[in-house]
Write a protein that holds these residues in place. Structure first.
Motif, PDB file in Angstrom:
ATOM      1  N   ASP A  54      34.112 -24.189  74.206  1.00  0.00           N
ATOM      2  CA  ASP A  54      33.884 -25.283  74.915  1.00  0.00           C
ATOM      3  C   ASP A  54      32.276 -25.228  75.392  1.00  0.00           C
ATOM      4  O   ASP A  54      31.539 -26.360  74.943  1.00  0.00           O
ATOM      5  CB  ASP A  54      34.718 -25.053  76.311  1.00  0.00           C
ATOM      6  CG  ASP A  54      34.656 -26.468  76.865  1.00  0.00           C
ATOM      7  OD1 ASP A  54      34.054 -27.523  76.447  1.00  0.00           O
ATOM      8  OD2 ASP A  54      35.575 -26.603  77.953  1.00  0.00           O
ATOM      9  N   GLY A  55      31.732 -24.010  75.393  1.00  0.00           N
ATOM     10  CA  GLY A  55      30.359 -23.954  75.788  1.00  0.00           C
ATOM     11  C   GLY A  55      29.438 -24.265  74.629  1.00  0.00           C
ATOM     12  O   GLY A  55      28.412 -24.878  74.672  1.00  0.00           O
ATOM     13  N   GLU A  57      30.439 -26.385  71.968  1.00  0.00           N
ATOM     14  CA  GLU A  57      30.209 -27.609  72.011  1.00  0.00           C
ATOM     15  C   GLU A  57      29.481 -28.608  72.847  1.00  0.00           C
ATOM     16  O   GLU A  57      28.978 -29.563  72.356  1.00  0.00           O
ATOM     17  CB  GLU A  57      31.908 -28.062  71.884  1.00  0.00           C
ATOM     18  CG  GLU A  57      32.224 -29.436  71.552  1.00  0.00           C
ATOM     19  CD  GLU A  57      33.588 -29.953  71.384  1.00  0.00           C
ATOM     20  OE1 GLU A  57      34.038 -29.477  70.520  1.00  0.00           O
ATOM     21  OE2 GLU A  57      33.924 -30.740  72.600  1.00  0.00           O
ATOM     22  N   VAL A  58      28.970 -28.009  73.821  1.00  0.00           N
ATOM     23  CA  VAL A  58      28.374 -28.631  74.794  1.00  0.00           C
ATOM     24  C   VAL A  58      26.662 -28.820  74.010  1.00  0.00           C
ATOM     25  O   VAL A  58      26.032 -29.822  74.416  1.00  0.00           O
ATOM     26  CB  VAL A  58      28.284 -27.980  76.050  1.00  0.00           C
ATOM     27  CG1 VAL A  58      27.281 -28.605  77.119  1.00  0.00           C
ATOM     28  CG2 VAL A  58      29.606 -28.040  76.816  1.00  0.00           C
ATOM     29  N   TRP A  59      26.524 -27.810  73.187  1.00  0.00           N
ATOM     30  CA  TRP A  59      24.991 -28.017  72.421  1.00  0.00           C
ATOM     31  C   TRP A  59      25.005 -29.539  71.832  1.00  0.00           C
ATOM     32  O   TRP A  59      24.055 -30.218  71.688  1.00  0.00           O
ATOM     33  CB  TRP A  59      25.023 -26.852  71.799  1.00  0.00           C
ATOM     34  CG  TRP A  59      24.477 -25.687  72.234  1.00  0.00           C
ATOM     35  CD1 TRP A  59      25.395 -24.902  72.958  1.00  0.00           C
ATOM     36  CD2 TRP A  59      23.432 -25.254  72.488  1.00  0.00           C
ATOM     37  NE1 TRP A  59      24.614 -23.828  73.225  1.00  0.00           N
ATOM     38  CE2 TRP A  59      23.472 -24.097  73.224  1.00  0.00           C
ATOM     39  CE3 TRP A  59      21.878 -25.432  72.262  1.00  0.00           C
ATOM     40  CZ2 TRP A  59      22.187 -23.240  73.865  1.00  0.00           C
ATOM     41  CZ3 TRP A  59      20.955 -24.753  72.735  1.00  0.00           C
ATOM     42  CH2 TRP A  59      20.996 -23.776  73.305  1.00  0.00           C
ATOM     43  N   MET A  60      26.111 -29.845  71.141  1.00  0.00           N
ATOM     44  CA  MET A  60      26.237 -31.169  70.488  1.00  0.00           C
ATOM     45  C   MET A  60      26.330 -32.311  71.596  1.00  0.00           C
ATOM     46  O   MET A  60      25.351 -33.384  71.477  1.00  0.00           O
ATOM     47  CB  MET A  60      27.604 -31.375  69.797  1.00  0.00           C
ATOM     48  CG  MET A  60      27.734 -32.616  68.833  1.00  0.00           C
ATOM     49  SD  MET A  60      29.304 -32.857  68.254  1.00  0.00           S
ATOM     50  CE  MET A  60      30.076 -33.495  69.698  1.00  0.00           C
ATOM     51  N   ILE A  61      26.923 -32.114  72.412  1.00  0.00           N
ATOM     52  CA  ILE A  61      26.684 -33.095  73.927  1.00  0.00           C
ATOM     53  C   ILE A  61      25.552 -33.297  74.238  1.00  0.00           C
ATOM     54  O   ILE A  61      25.247 -34.505  74.728  1.00  0.00           O
ATOM     55  CB  ILE A  61      27.999 -32.739  74.920  1.00  0.00           C
ATOM     56  CG1 ILE A  61      29.477 -32.421  74.395  1.00  0.00           C
ATOM     57  CG2 ILE A  61      28.012 -33.930  76.002  1.00  0.00           C
ATOM     58  CD1 ILE A  61      30.134 -33.404  73.818  1.00  0.00           C
ATOM     59  N   THR A  62      24.881 -32.277  74.738  1.00  0.00           N
ATOM     60  CA  THR A  62      23.547 -32.473  75.045  1.00  0.00           C
ATOM     61  C   THR A  62      22.468 -32.717  74.094  1.00  0.00           C
ATOM     62  O   THR A  62      21.691 -33.604  74.302  1.00  0.00           O
ATOM     63  CB  THR A  62      23.140 -30.829  75.495  1.00  0.00           C
ATOM     64  OG1 THR A  62      23.961 -30.205  76.101  1.00  0.00           O
ATOM     65  CG2 THR A  62      21.767 -30.760  76.109  1.00  0.00           C
ATOM     66  N   LEU A  93      37.428 -33.914  67.128  1.00  0.00           N
ATOM     67  CA  LEU A  93      37.092 -33.197  68.190  1.00  0.00           C
ATOM     68  C   LEU A  93      37.747 -33.018  69.425  1.00  0.00           C
ATOM     69  O   LEU A  93      38.282 -32.386  70.119  1.00  0.00           O
ATOM     70  CB  LEU A  93      35.641 -33.332  68.738  1.00  0.00           C
ATOM     71  CG  LEU A  93      34.306 -32.992  67.801  1.00  0.00           C
ATOM     72  CD1 LEU A  93      33.034 -33.524  68.131  1.00  0.00           C
ATOM     73  CD2 LEU A  93      34.415 -31.399  67.194  1.00  0.00           C
TER      74      LEU A  93
END
Lengths: 334, 461
Positions: A54-55, A57-62, A93
């Motif tokens: 989950d952490g 994936e946040v790289w993509m969200i960011t 996703l």
């Protein structure tokens, strides 16, 4: 340094972080049905990335948020232009994220194998689509003078971009297999090594194909730095494959991580100062100049990023350290 | 045009789904954090079971909130690219801040919390759920900051055909967000409170796990009563602010066509939008003036007058939102809120007298009120978003100007159908799991003694 240049670099950094981290957890997801022979083994495989996916994936969200904030025209053109591709990726996703959470919450075999399949699909599709996307960005897509994408979904699929998709898929699989050699125990380590060698050999072929087509289809090699980075990535990949063969998994993982990072650097370097290349007219490309936000917004965002990104790196790294042990089939309480 | 309508449906459906799961996580994360804190401080195993039971239900919702949120981030670029171009300078910043300050924290520490039981020190474990809870609520602040700009723009100039930020502090202290944030977060708290109450009531009716669910019920009751009063207070404050900031939204929510002094409150009305009048209404004299201005002898502007003002200000066009759905949404929201208050006050009264469990009808009422917060949340958002029409960014950009010109109807149909179907299947799976764990009750499987932790080899060996 111009703030728009700094944001181009920051965006590159976010994609490096994303491909490096999600790269191995896509790979783990792809390998799940092949390496996990029974329910316990599949749970072990999932648990190697359970606390961290989950952490990652946040790289993509960011990266998405940063693109919106720093280069809104790129955000608008890319996501509306690649509409169906992005839709597919989002669907993948969505089912993937839910699958991780729902999978073990019911004993039913059909329930579990369905979610396991979702983890596989949800990892494979984004891995391929990211390869297709990156190669499309550098190859160029039909963008008109008003920054609008004027092609169709099928214009995104060419021999070059398909090779890009397959190459990313195989490299991520290799990267994930190496991660598994470091995070599992016993028999599984040997099987992960076998998978890494198989995926690695195919990946090597497709990487060479990718480099060759990049040479003929794009202007990436016009930039010496990007060219060196791309050849460097290939060299590191071969070294990684050799390390796996000699069972030096820690070294192999470091090398495969560097391969992923250097490939990302190569493509962004080749793009610079453009973010999306127009295949219709070079002057219609989206660049850091014509697509950036105002100086004020970039300044605010720079302050926030400089203050927060190091903190994120510290606590995310710390969580990896907390879960540094290999996942044992004996402690699968979750 | 078809693309516009389809994109609006797609946005509406994905947003409503997202907001079915998010409010519960805003409140339930805090409830779980409180329960775990009690466990850590007292060492009482029952509170560990409480933490695990409610935590499991929290995680199912959290996962749905997270995955439906990914779509939220990207569809501004996908379906509303001209909005993204016009607003990226302002809208992108809070979105990126949300990722940097909230998403990373949430996602990293939720992993630590899920997999950290018995593996990391107890205090650190409790701290991680607190971090998740605070980050989740902080995330709400950032996205509402972005939304508040769309409702009431501040701190910007129009430059090169787009809105550019000139004052970040003004953006995050936008009066609109200062009213909207507490109201939204409190609606999440109430949702969580009713979730805990309804599930506890279910077991109290069946007389299973009594001590466990008595403790939950008590916490849920205090939590819900406090949050509900605060929610109603914040709702009242927001309505008064709306009277000043968005008079058209208020007038539409009241179906007040003509300016009136004093203005009556229409409890119900048959609305004729074509002729801009209500053919029948049931009204309380002076109440709307009272609600809007704390004074029954004041004027409240009607839709027709505000429309004339907007035409003078923004040029010819249709500035009247769809009055009927906004009017009824507002009433459904208020009615649901009032019913919730009635239920918790009655339950609280008999609980205080120690007679609640002798009144199964009341426990059933508590159980059956579970849909109420969800109805109130969805209708409340409909008022907020529907009442802003035809604007996507109030006064600056209309919805039809915001849609992506490069995306055809076929593409939007595919995504509309795809998201709707997948969301429906996943929501069904989530509901299945929730009801399964609710029926099962606490602690059955996780009560088994843990296997002794094996000494795993270190990563780099």
């Amino acid at each position: 340094m111009e703030l728009s240049v700094l944001w181009f670099i920051l965006l590159t950094v976010l994609f490096i972080g994303f491909f490096f981290l999600e790269g191995f957890d896509y790979g783990v997801g792809i390998l799940l049905p092949f390496l996990g022979k029974n329910d316990t083994e599949r749970r072990v495989i999932i648990n190697t990335i359970g606390p961290v996916w989950d952490g990652n994936e946040v790289w993509m969200i960011t990266a998405g948020g940063a693109m919106f904030a720093a280069f809104p025209h790129v955000y608008a053109t890319l996501f509306s232009g690649f509409y169906l591709a992005l839709f597919l990726m989002l669907m993948a996703l969505i089912v993937r994220g839910v699958a991780f959470e729902f999978r073990s919450k019911d004993e039913n075999q059909t329930w579990r194998s369905t979610w396991d399949l979702m983890i596989f699909i949800g990892s494979a599709i984004p891995a391929i689509l990211w390869g297709v996307t990156v190669t499309n960005l550098i190859q160029g897509v039909p963008i008109n003078a008003n920054m609008q994408y004027v092609g169709t979904f099928f214009d995104l699929l060419s021999p070059y971009t398909l090779v890009g998709g397959i190459a990313f898929f195989l490299v991520f699989t290799f990267h994930g297999a190496l991660y598994l050699t470091l995070k599992t125990e016993g028999d599984m380590v040997a099987r992960a090594r076998q998978a890494a060698i198989k995926a690695g050999v195919f990946a090597a072929v497709f990487c060479l194909l990718l480099v060759g087509l990049t040479y003929s289809r794009t202007d990436l090699f016009a930039s010496t730095g990007a060219g060196i980075a791309l050849w460097g990535a290939v060299a590191l990949f071969v070294a990684a494959l050799r390390a796996v063969y000699r069972q030096r998994f820690g070294l192999g993982f470091i090398l495969s991580s560097l391969t992923v990072m250097l490939t990302t650097i190569a493509f962004f370097w080749g793009l610079f100062p453009r973010l999306m290349v127009s295949s219709l007219n070079p002057a219609w490309s989206l660049t850091i100049t014509n697509s950036a936000s105002s100086q004020y917004t970039l300044t605010i965002m720079t302050v926030a990023a400089v203050a927060l990104v190091p903190v994120v790196l510290v606590y995310q790294g710390w969580v990896y350290w907390m879960f540094r042990k290999r996942v044992s089939a004996k402690e699968l309480e979750y | 045009m078809e693309e516009l309508i389809l994109s609006r449906w797609q946005f509406g459906i994905t947003t409503i789904y997202h907001f079915l799961f998010v409010p519960l996580t805003l409140g339930l994360s805090l409830i779980v954090a409180i329960l775990e804190t009690i466990y850590v401080r007292t060492g009482n195993e029952m509170y560990k079971q409480q933490t695990k039971f409610w935590g499991k239900l929290f995680l199912i919702n959290f996962a749905m909130g997270v995955v439906t949120g990914i779509v939220q981030e990207f569809h501004f670029g996908m379906n509303w690219s001209e909005y993204a171009r016009f607003m990226g300078d302002i809208f992108g910043a809070p979105l990126a801040m949300e990722a940097l300050t909230a998403f990373y924290l949430e996602s990293v520490f939720i992993g630590l919390w899920i997999f950290g039981w018995d593996r990391i020190p107890k205090v650190l474990h409790a701290v991680s759920i607190w971090i998740v809870a605070l980050a989740t609520n902080l995330s709400a602040f950032w996205i509402l900051t972005a939304n508040s700009f769309m409702q009431s723009p501040v701190g910007y100039v129009i430059n090169n055909g787009r809105a550019e930020m000139t004052d970040f502090v003004a953006l995050i202290t936008n009066p609109y967000v200062l009213y909207q944030f507490p109201h939204t977060v409190l609606s999440g708290f109430v949702t969580a409170g009713f979730f805990v109450l309804a599930i506890s009531a279910y077991h109290l009716i069946r007389r299973t796990h009594l001590d466990f669910f008595r403790a939950s019920f008590q916490l849920g009751l205090i939590w819900s009563i406090v949050s509900l009063f605060l929610l109603m207070g914040s709702g009242h404050a927001q309505t008064q602010f709306m009277a000043k900031a968005q008079p058209m939204k208020l007038a539409a929510a009241e179906a007040l066509w003509e300016t009136a002094n004093p203005a009556p409150f229409a409890v119900a009305a048959i609305i004729d939008e074509q002729n801009k009048t209500n053919t029948a209404e049931l009204k309380i004299p002076g109440l709307l003036s009272m609600l809007a201005n704390n004074n029954p002898n004041t004027a409240v502007k009607g839709i027709k007058d505000i429309e004339q003002e907007y035409i003078a200000q923004y040029g010819p066009g249709n500035y009247v939102p769809a009055v009927t759905p906004v009017f009824w949404s507002f009433r459904i929201m208020v009615a649901a809120g009032s019913l919730m208050l009635l239920v918790v006050l009655a339950a609280g009264f008999f609980w205080w007298r120690g007679q609640l469990e002798e009144r199964p009808w009341l426990l059933k009422a508590v159980l059956w009120s579970l849909p109420l917060p969800y109805i109130a949340n969805s209708t409340g958002w409909f008022v907020t978003e529907g009442g802003r029409q035809p604007w996507i960014v109030f006064g600056l950009q209309r919805v039809e100007e915001a849609v992506s010109p490069s995306v055809g109807a076929v593409s939007i149909w595919i995504s509309l159908v795809g998201f709707t179907l997948v969301y429906a299947v996943l929501a069904a799976a989530a509901v299945y799991l929730v009801q399964k764990f609710v029926r099962q009750g606490p602690g059955i499987s996780s009560d088994q003694p843990k296997q002794p932790a094996a000494k795993g080899a270190a990563l780099w060996s």
